[in-house]
Write a protein that holds these residues in place. Structure first.
Motif, mmCIF file in Angstrom:
data_model
loop_
_atom_site.group_PDB
_atom_site.id
_atom_site.type_symbol
_atom_site.label_atom_id
_atom_site.label_comp_id
_atom_site.label_asym_id
_atom_site.label_seq_id
_atom_site.Cartn_x
_atom_site.Cartn_y
_atom_site.Cartn_z
ATOM 1 N N MET A 1 125.747 138.060 10.931
ATOM 2 C CA MET A 1 126.892 136.848 10.778
ATOM 3 C C MET A 1 128.198 137.630 10.107
ATOM 4 O O MET A 1 128.187 138.361 9.316
ATOM 5 C CB MET A 1 126.639 135.879 9.784
ATOM 6 N N GLU A 2 129.063 137.369 11.126
ATOM 7 C CA GLU A 2 130.543 137.910 10.547
ATOM 8 C C GLU A 2 131.148 136.810 9.638
ATOM 9 O O GLU A 2 131.089 135.674 9.696
ATOM 10 C CB GLU A 2 131.296 138.186 11.601
ATOM 11 N N ARG A 3 132.110 137.396 8.728
ATOM 12 C CA ARG A 3 132.749 136.537 7.830
ATOM 13 C C ARG A 3 134.253 136.842 7.585
ATOM 14 O O ARG A 3 134.580 138.338 7.342
ATOM 15 C CB ARG A 3 131.999 136.513 6.439
ATOM 16 N N THR A 67 141.488 128.994 -0.306
ATOM 17 C CA THR A 67 140.665 130.077 0.432
ATOM 18 C C THR A 67 140.239 129.276 1.768
ATOM 19 O O THR A 67 139.542 128.537 1.718
ATOM 20 C CB THR A 67 139.713 130.770 -0.398
ATOM 21 N N ILE A 68 140.649 130.093 2.992
ATOM 22 C CA ILE A 68 139.738 129.522 4.038
ATOM 23 C C ILE A 68 138.819 130.570 4.489
ATOM 24 O O ILE A 68 139.196 131.777 4.910
ATOM 25 C CB ILE A 68 141.111 129.475 5.436
ATOM 26 N N THR A 69 137.554 130.346 4.937
ATOM 27 C CA THR A 69 136.758 131.011 5.439
ATOM 28 C C THR A 69 136.066 130.783 6.888
ATOM 29 O O THR A 69 135.640 129.540 7.008
ATOM 30 C CB THR A 69 135.485 131.271 4.403
ATOM 31 N N TYR A 70 136.086 131.687 7.799
ATOM 32 C CA TYR A 70 135.422 131.627 8.940
ATOM 33 C C TYR A 70 134.140 132.493 9.082
ATOM 34 O O TYR A 70 134.355 133.640 9.123
ATOM 35 C CB TYR A 70 136.574 131.679 10.071
ATOM 36 N N GLU A 71 133.115 131.953 9.222
ATOM 37 C CA GLU A 71 131.816 132.474 9.637
ATOM 38 C C GLU A 71 131.345 132.422 10.843
ATOM 39 O O GLU A 71 131.275 131.323 11.284
ATOM 40 C CB GLU A 71 130.764 131.988 8.640
ATOM 41 N N VAL A 72 131.123 133.565 11.653
ATOM 42 C CA VAL A 72 130.629 133.574 13.023
ATOM 43 C C VAL A 72 129.181 133.680 13.009
ATOM 44 O O VAL A 72 128.518 134.720 12.230
ATOM 45 C CB VAL A 72 131.554 134.841 13.715
ATOM 46 N N PHE A 73 128.423 132.792 13.593
ATOM 47 C CA PHE A 73 127.064 132.576 13.719
ATOM 48 C C PHE A 73 126.448 133.404 15.002
ATOM 49 O O PHE A 73 127.364 133.378 15.819
ATOM 50 C CB PHE A 73 126.642 131.185 13.763
ATOM 51 N N ASP A 74 125.437 133.662 15.139
ATOM 52 C CA ASP A 74 124.750 134.587 15.935
ATOM 53 C C ASP A 74 124.299 133.594 17.256
ATOM 54 O O ASP A 74 123.073 134.048 17.796
ATOM 55 C CB ASP A 74 123.696 135.520 15.595
ATOM 56 N N GLU A 75 124.765 132.447 17.290
ATOM 57 C CA GLU A 75 124.197 131.577 18.412
ATOM 58 C C GLU A 75 125.479 130.797 19.108
ATOM 59 O O GLU A 75 126.674 131.154 18.757
ATOM 60 C CB GLU A 75 123.691 130.247 17.611
ATOM 61 N N GLU A 76 125.140 130.006 20.223
ATOM 62 C CA GLU A 76 126.280 129.794 21.040
ATOM 63 C C GLU A 76 126.266 128.181 20.960
ATOM 64 O O GLU A 76 125.195 127.554 20.409
ATOM 65 C CB GLU A 76 126.027 129.977 22.368
ATOM 66 N N PHE A 77 127.334 127.624 21.502
ATOM 67 C CA PHE A 77 127.430 126.235 21.265
ATOM 68 C C PHE A 77 126.531 125.503 22.512
ATOM 69 O O PHE A 77 126.030 126.015 23.467
ATOM 70 C CB PHE A 77 128.793 125.800 21.717
#
Length: 81
Positions: A1-3, A67-77
């Motif tokens: 997961m990217e953050r 603080t604004i955080t965006y986490e990229v999950f390893d799944e699709e919509f």
């Protein structure tokens, strides 16, 4: 997961005003999205309530940090919506 994270230090009344405007814009966007996609759902009501609380705190014009955080999950919509 990217953050990814963006931090906005609130050190003046003008910073506080800018933070309030950011939160108002996010709240309005989420509210509009909720009306068209998630109307009446528990998660949208809870999320809007959290942003109302944030907006109320920022209106007090005290120093702080947004603080604004965006986490990229390893799944699709789910495209079946």
């Amino acid at each position: 997961m990217e953050r990814y994270e963006a931090v906005f230090e609130i050190e003046s009344k003008s910073d506080s005003y800018a933070a309030r405007r950011i939160l108002e814009r996010v709240y309005d966007t989420i509210r509009e999205e909720s009306r068209s996609v998630r109307e009446g759902s528990v998660d949208s009501s809870e999320l809007l309530g959290q942003f109302e609380t944030l907006s109320a705190v920022v209106k007090e014009q005290t120093p702080g940090r947004l603080t604004i955080t965006y986490e990229v999950f390893d799944e699709e919509f789910d495209t079946k919506l």
